[in-house]
Write a protein that holds these residues in place. Structure first.
Motif, short mmCIF file in Angstrom:
data_model
loop_
_atom_site.label_atom_id
_atom_site.label_comp_id
_atom_site.label_asym_id
_atom_site.label_seq_id
_atom_site.Cartn_x
_atom_site.Cartn_y
_atom_site.Cartn_z
N VAL B 442 0.85 -1.20 0.00
CA VAL B 442 0.00 0.00 0.00
C VAL B 442 0.88 1.25 0.00
CG1 VAL B 442 -1.57 1.33 1.46
CG2 VAL B 442 -1.96 -1.09 1.10
N GLN B 443 0.47 2.25 -0.78
CA GLN B 443 1.23 3.51 -0.84
C GLN B 443 0.72 4.52 0.17
OE1 GLN B 443 3.84 4.28 -2.95
NE2 GLN B 443 3.85 2.16 -3.58
N ASN B 444 -0.56 4.72 0.19
CA ASN B 444 -1.12 5.54 1.25
C ASN B 444 -2.55 5.11 1.52
OD1 ASN B 444 -3.08 7.30 -0.21
ND2 ASN B 444 -1.24 8.04 -1.25
N ILE B 445 -3.07 5.54 2.64
CA ILE B 445 -4.39 5.05 3.04
C ILE B 445 -5.28 6.23 3.39
CG2 ILE B 445 -3.57 4.66 5.40
CD1 ILE B 445 -5.54 2.25 5.46
N LYS B 446 -6.54 6.07 3.07
CA LYS B 446 -7.48 7.16 3.29
C LYS B 446 -8.75 6.60 3.89
CE LYS B 446 -7.86 10.58 0.23
NZ LYS B 446 -8.10 11.21 -1.04
N MET B 447 -9.36 7.38 4.78
CA MET B 447 -10.65 6.97 5.32
C MET B 447 -11.62 8.11 5.10
SD MET B 447 -11.44 5.42 9.03
CE MET B 447 -11.07 6.89 9.94
N LYS B 448 -12.82 7.76 4.64
CA LYS B 448 -13.83 8.78 4.38
C LYS B 448 -15.07 8.46 5.16
CE LYS B 448 -13.10 9.37 -0.40
NZ LYS B 448 -13.71 9.31 -1.69
N GLN B 449 -15.72 9.49 5.67
CA GLN B 449 -16.96 9.27 6.39
C GLN B 449 -17.88 10.46 6.13
OE1 GLN B 449 -16.76 9.30 10.67
NE2 GLN B 449 -17.97 7.44 10.76
N GLN B 464 -4.54 3.15 -1.46
CA GLN B 464 -3.91 3.55 -2.72
C GLN B 464 -2.67 2.70 -2.93
OE1 GLN B 464 -4.82 6.68 -4.62
NE2 GLN B 464 -3.68 5.52 -6.13
N THR B 465 -2.67 1.95 -4.04
CA THR B 465 -1.46 1.20 -4.36
C THR B 465 -0.82 1.86 -5.57
OG1 THR B 465 -2.40 -0.30 -5.98
CG2 THR B 465 -2.69 -0.89 -3.70
N LYS B 469 -6.45 2.28 -7.04
CA LYS B 469 -7.09 2.27 -5.72
C LYS B 469 -7.80 0.97 -5.46
CE LYS B 469 -8.19 7.07 -5.85
NZ LYS B 469 -9.18 7.96 -6.41
N ILE B 481 -10.97 1.65 11.52
CA ILE B 481 -9.82 2.14 12.28
C ILE B 481 -8.78 1.04 12.46
CG2 ILE B 481 -9.11 2.86 14.61
CD1 ILE B 481 -10.22 5.16 13.27
N TYR B 484 -6.97 0.57 9.26
CA TYR B 484 -6.13 1.75 9.08
C TYR B 484 -4.82 1.61 9.87
CZ TYR B 484 -5.74 6.75 7.91
OH TYR B 484 -5.38 7.95 7.38
N ASN B 485 -4.98 1.31 11.14
CA ASN B 485 -3.79 1.18 11.99
C ASN B 485 -2.91 0.01 11.58
OD1 ASN B 485 -4.49 3.38 13.54
ND2 ASN B 485 -5.68 2.16 14.98
N LEU B 488 -0.98 0.72 8.29
CA LEU B 488 0.16 1.63 8.50
C LEU B 488 1.28 0.91 9.23
CD1 LEU B 488 -1.60 4.96 9.39
CD2 LEU B 488 -0.21 4.46 7.41
#
Lengths: 169, 499
Positions: B442-449, B464-465, B469, B481, B484-485, B488
């Motif tokens: 994974v390159q970066n991670i995003k959370m949307k709500q 995001q790879t 995506k 969560i 997410y943790n 990372l």
């Protein structure tokens, strides 16, 4: 030879417990100025239309039209004001995070080990207030990476420096 | 070993390259001016003798000019290897010097279009990840030299020695004509039809630009109106159209599959896949396992029936995603056992396969239902405003059940499984896609709500790879969560290079 170890981690670093820093207050002014710069030409356009283009039939409704326009503008400004306090960022030892949004809350985290390059830049209006923004790029579709707008130039450079040393470690 | 080639000094490609470049130039010229040519040929008989002579003369001149250009391009195209860099000099007037460090090289591909097949040379393209300008194609190299180059670069780049495919090694996947027929029959015909129609429409627009000035559009409009009337009048016409479109859809599927995947063979080596396929343009690709970002295994109800699916390997994309569609490498017509061995060779999937499927929160179902119904109602409103016929609402009896069915299908196919190192995401509407991802890539991670999601205590995760995506929509906030943790943690503690 070192023996491979994989100790059980009882508690992962938690993103919820992370202390976020708000971006610089002056950036609100930048946002507002930008909004006015966007709306003023539209407003002038509307006046011109009112005076020269619209037929009498449309001009009967000119008060509601202005009303809607101003209400819309007011709503945008109100939304910008409220959502401004939600723009926050945080640096940890190994990653950088940014969150924003009032109706749609977003949080993005980029680990330093995946960063390809870091950029800081100052837009014209931001520069007046001594602000700049920092963008980090990762590999792949780079449109969605992390951008923090509205931090002082000093902070931006400091963060850039910090990330650069971390990448090269 | 091919030590007979010396790459430390500048060398040119094979002289046959002139021909390849020449034909490529002519092809490019025809591609931009085919309409003009068409008009020319149409009115050729009207030309006077003298005019015709001038035409021949200018054509000959043009061809000679192109030949000169091809020769000069060949002459000025030189490459060598020095200091772990691949160095290329090219350009007739504008000289370019490109240098690619070996560790940037993603893979080295061999390609043969029909001309190159006839004269027996290979096109060698060097793909890099990242900067999009440094894509190098050497148009014509004899096989031995091409392989020597590949070996040289791959040795130095330390992604292990690449074996030259020897004929007695057993291929992992080999798709013959019969299997290919099966594959084409079970393709997503609707999608292929759309692509085909899009091409046709684009083609017509190009013609229209020319013809438009001749005032034919009116006649065309008249035709459309006429056929519209006919459409509402005769059921027969619709039937014919339907049959015609079905045939076109089938044909376009066949053509597409056969062009790209003809004679598909895939070999599995210790650290890479070697895949070759193509009818007119033969392509052979060496796919490093390490460079594969994620894989998707897809099937559809028809394919499932005869027990085949296809695998899409995703590599690092640079710049905008759509620029390099051909970086998606696809293996069609794989049987279950083959899929299993490919999966097993890439990752450790046992834990994942035994894991528990987790489905999105019921909020996901509500969201899709709301969106698709609102969209349909909106479409009906627009249609009604345009046509102002009440009859169109009769179709709702059919349309709404279909939408409900599709939404339920889509919801059912959405799931995810997560283990310590791997993530599996299921998705699809009629097709079923299973995407396997090693978490550390994974390159970066995003959370949307959204506001509504917050009320239901769910959130979307977007991973995001380097090859796009991966979404996990509407899972419980708590789980989001956790993912997410965990992600990372995995990314930040991995020592393995992600490419």
């Amino acid at each position: 030879m070192t023996i491979f170890s994989n100790d059980l981690v009882l508690e992962l670093p938690d993103i919820k417990k992370l202390e976020f820093i708000k971006i610089n207050k002056n950036y609100l002014k930048v946002i507002l100025i930008n909004a006015f710069l966007f709306f003023t030409p539209l407003f002038i356009g509307l006046i011109v239309m009112h005076q020269y283009v619209f037929t009498a039939e449309i001009n009967e409704f000119i008060v509601p039209i202005y009303g809607i326009f101003i209400a819309f503008f007011g709503f945008i400004i109100w939304y910008l004001l409220l959502s401004f306090t939600k723009r926050k960022y945080a640096l940890r030892e190994k990653d950088i995070s940014y969150k924003s949004g009032l109706l749609v809350r977003k949080i993005t985290t980029v680990p330093f080990s995946r960063i390809q390059h870091v950029e800081t830049d100052e837009k014209l209006i931001s520069r007046v207030f001594g602000l700049s923004s920092i963008s980090v790029y990762t590999a792949g579709d780079s449109s969605d990476d992390l951008v923090i707008k509205g931090i002082t130039k000093k902070t931006a450079l400091k963060i850039k420096e910090f990330i650069t040393t971390k990448i090269n470690e | 070993m091919n030590n007979s080639f010396d790459f430390s000094n500048f060398s040119r490609q094979s002289p046959k390259g002139i021909l390849v470049i020449y034909i490529h130039l002519i092809y490019k010229l025809i591609k931009v001016s085919w309409l003009l040519l068409l008009l020319l040929i149409k009115d050729f008989s009207k030309l006077s003798n003298l005019g015709a002579n001038y035409l021949y003369l200018s054509l000959t001149l043009l061809l000679l000019l192109l030949l000169a250009r091809a020769y000069l391009t060949y002459k000025n195209f030189q490459f060598k290897i020095a200091n772990e860099h691949f160095i290329l000099k090219q350009g007739i007037l504008k000289k370019t010097n490109t240098s690619i460090p070996f560790h940037r090289i993603q893979n080295i591909n061999f390609k043969q279009n029909i001309i190159q097949q006839i004269i027996g040379v290979f096109e060698v393209s060097i793909e890099t990840a990242g900067s999009k300008d440094t894509e190098i194609a050497i148009k014509a190299l004899p096989l031995l030299k091409a392989e020597a180059l590949k070996e040289f670069v791959s040795k130095k780049a330390q992604f292990g020695a690449t074996e030259i495919i020897d004929s007695d090694k057993k291929p992992l996947v080999k798709i013959g004509v019969k299997e290919l027929l099966k594959v084409s029959l079970t393709e997503n015909h609707l999608q292929n039809l759309m692509i085909f129609l899009a091409i046709i429409i684009g083609f017509f627009q190009q013609i229209e630009q020319i013809v438009g000035s001749l005032g034919r559009t009116e006649a065309l409009d008249g035709l459309i109106v006429e056929s519209k009337n006919a459409l509402s009048a005769s059921f027969f016409f619709i039937l014919i159209l339907f049959i015609f479109l079905t045939i076109v859809a089938l044909l376009s599927s066949f053509v597409k599959v056969f062009l790209v995947h003809f004679n598909l063979t895939a070999y599995l080596t210790d650290d890479s896949f070697e895949i070759s396929q193509g009818l007119f343009t033969k392509k052979s690709i060496v796919l490093k396992k390490q460079k594969i970002q994620n894989i998707t295994i897809s099937t559809n109800p028809l394919k499932k029936l005869i027990g085949i699916s296809f695998i899409t390997f995703k590599q690092v994309l640079s710049g905008r995603v759509n620029v390099k569609k051909d970086k998606l490498i696809r293996l069609v017509g794989c049987k279950k056992a083959q899929i299993a061995s490919i999966k097993a060779s890439l990752f450790n999937v046992t834990e994942l396969e035994n894991g528990e499927r987790k489905y999105p929160n019921s909020y996901y179902k509500r969201r899709i239902f709301t969106f698709s119904f609102l969209f349909t109602i909106g479409m009906y409103a627009v249609l009604f405003l345009i046509s102002s016929q009440v009859e169109i609402f009769y179709s709702t009896i059919l349309v709404f059940p279909i939408i409900t069915f599709l939404v339920l299908k889509k919801v059912k196919k959405r799931f995810y499984k997560i283990t310590d190192t791997m993530l599996l995401v299921g998705s699809g509407l009629l097709e079923t896609h299973l995407t396997y991802l090693e978490i550390f890539k994974v390159q970066n991670i995003k959370m949307k709500q959204t506001f509504f999601q917050k009320k239901s205590d769910v959130a979307d995760i977007v991973l995001q790879t380097a090859s796009g995506k991966i979404n996990i929509p509407c899972i419980r906030f708590e789980d989001a969560i956790k993912i997410y943790n965990h992600t990372l943690y995995k990314v930040e503690n991995s020592k393995t290079s992600w490419m």
